[in-house]
Design a protein around this motif. Structure first.
Motif, PDB file in Angstrom:
ATOM      1  N   ASP A  70     -11.712 -19.712 -13.081  1.00  0.00           N
ATOM      2  CA  ASP A  70     -12.963 -20.466 -13.186  1.00  0.00           C
ATOM      3  C   ASP A  70     -14.029 -19.773 -12.340  1.00  0.00           C
ATOM      4  O   ASP A  70     -13.790 -18.732 -11.721  1.00  0.00           O
ATOM      5  CB  ASP A  70     -12.760 -21.941 -12.831  1.00  0.00           C
ATOM      6  N   GLN A  71     -15.212 -20.353 -12.290  1.00  0.00           N
ATOM      7  CA  GLN A  71     -16.332 -19.737 -11.571  1.00  0.00           C
ATOM      8  C   GLN A  71     -16.063 -19.620 -10.073  1.00  0.00           C
ATOM      9  O   GLN A  71     -16.685 -18.810  -9.380  1.00  0.00           O
ATOM     10  CB  GLN A  71     -17.617 -20.546 -11.810  1.00  0.00           C
ATOM     11  N   ASN A  72     -15.109 -20.431  -9.568  1.00  0.00           N
ATOM     12  CA  ASN A  72     -14.763 -20.385  -8.143  1.00  0.00           C
ATOM     13  C   ASN A  72     -13.543 -19.522  -7.864  1.00  0.00           C
ATOM     14  O   ASN A  72     -13.065 -19.465  -6.730  1.00  0.00           O
ATOM     15  CB  ASN A  72     -14.513 -21.807  -7.621  1.00  0.00           C
ATOM     16  N   GLY A  73     -13.008 -18.874  -8.895  1.00  0.00           N
ATOM     17  CA  GLY A  73     -11.864 -17.999  -8.700  1.00  0.00           C
ATOM     18  C   GLY A  73     -10.523 -18.695  -8.734  1.00  0.00           C
ATOM     19  O   GLY A  73      -9.498 -18.093  -8.387  1.00  0.00           O
ATOM     20  N   VAL A  74     -10.479 -19.978  -9.163  1.00  0.00           N
ATOM     21  CA  VAL A  74      -9.215 -20.712  -9.253  1.00  0.00           C
ATOM     22  C   VAL A  74      -8.508 -20.318 -10.550  1.00  0.00           C
ATOM     23  O   VAL A  74      -9.124 -20.294 -11.618  1.00  0.00           O
ATOM     24  CB  VAL A  74      -9.443 -22.241  -9.225  1.00  0.00           C
ATOM     25  N   VAL A  75      -7.211 -20.020 -10.442  1.00  0.00           N
ATOM     26  CA  VAL A  75      -6.422 -19.609 -11.607  1.00  0.00           C
ATOM     27  C   VAL A  75      -6.040 -20.824 -12.439  1.00  0.00           C
ATOM     28  O   VAL A  75      -5.582 -21.839 -11.921  1.00  0.00           O
ATOM     29  CB  VAL A  75      -5.137 -18.870 -11.168  1.00  0.00           C
ATOM     30  N   ASN A  76      -6.241 -20.707 -13.752  1.00  0.00           N
ATOM     31  CA  ASN A  76      -5.753 -21.702 -14.698  1.00  0.00           C
ATOM     32  C   ASN A  76      -4.733 -21.002 -15.589  1.00  0.00           C
ATOM     33  O   ASN A  76      -4.967 -19.881 -16.036  1.00  0.00           O
ATOM     34  CB  ASN A  76      -6.900 -22.266 -15.538  1.00  0.00           C
TER      35      ASN A  76
END
Length: 198
Positions: free
Chosen positions: A33-39
């Motif tokens: 995501d835009q914050n660098g969190v992995v999905n």
């Protein structure tokens, strides 16, 4: 039997459609995501759709994190879900908030990609690095806006475990990919046969 697929009047306890279009490969899609969190999420509506250049697609009902992240960042990775990784794949199907890293949740290792930013599943023997191309919104039953969309991406990098390559060809029986059938049923590819085109 025959039934009207638009009215979905099959009269069965469970809708047979997904069981009839099977086996379906599972696209294990990782995005950032835009914050660098992995999905990381599995999609059984997934497939390769072109070879020159290489394109893949995945589709889901409702605008999920994978679609949103691919559209916003322009990238995604598809790792192969295998028999050995079936439990981890299943864990990543749970509905959690966008702030949750599903790769970590499932106890998987995030391996860096070579070309795109989202990581691949290190434990998976195959991964496709993709750049997002476009989304096709599908209509609803009444012809108006629907809830399903197809996300298409160009494959720009491919990872293959060297152990799966035998005599210059990929031996799918060494990969043991799993496929979605219908309902809660899955299959594993561990036996193949060959046909020569006439």
């Amino acid at each position: 039997m025959f039934y009207d697929a638009v009215a979905n009047s099959h009269g069965l306890q469970w809708d047979p459609f997904k069981a009839l279009v099977s086996p379906r490969p599972i696209g294990w899609i990782s995005t950032l995501d835009q914050n660098g969190v992995v999905n990381l999420a599995p999609y059984s509506f997934f497939n390769a759709v072109s070879t020159d250049p290489h394109f893949v697609m995945f589709s889901s009902g409702g605008r999920k994190d994978s679609q949103r992240n691919a559209e916003e960042t322009g990238e995604f990775v598809c790792s192969l879900a295998t028999f050995e990784l079936r439990e981890a794949m299943n864990r990543t199907s749970q509905h959690v908030g966008p702030e949750v890293d599903e790769m970590a949740l499932a106890g998987l290792t995030a391996a860096p990609s070579k070309i795109v930013a989202p990581p691949r599943v290190a434990e998976s023997p195959v991964a496709f690095e993709c750049t997002y191309w476009r989304t096709i919104e599908l209509p609803g039953p009444d012809g108006g806006p629907g809830t399903h969309a197809i996300v298409l991406g160009q494959v720009v990098g491919v990872h293959i475990d060297d152990a799966a390559i035998v005599d210059g060809k990929v031996d799918v029986t060494k990969l043991k990919p799993i496929a979605r059938l219908g309902y809660g049923d899955y299959a594993v590819i561990d036996e193949v046969f060959e046909l020569s085109r006439p």
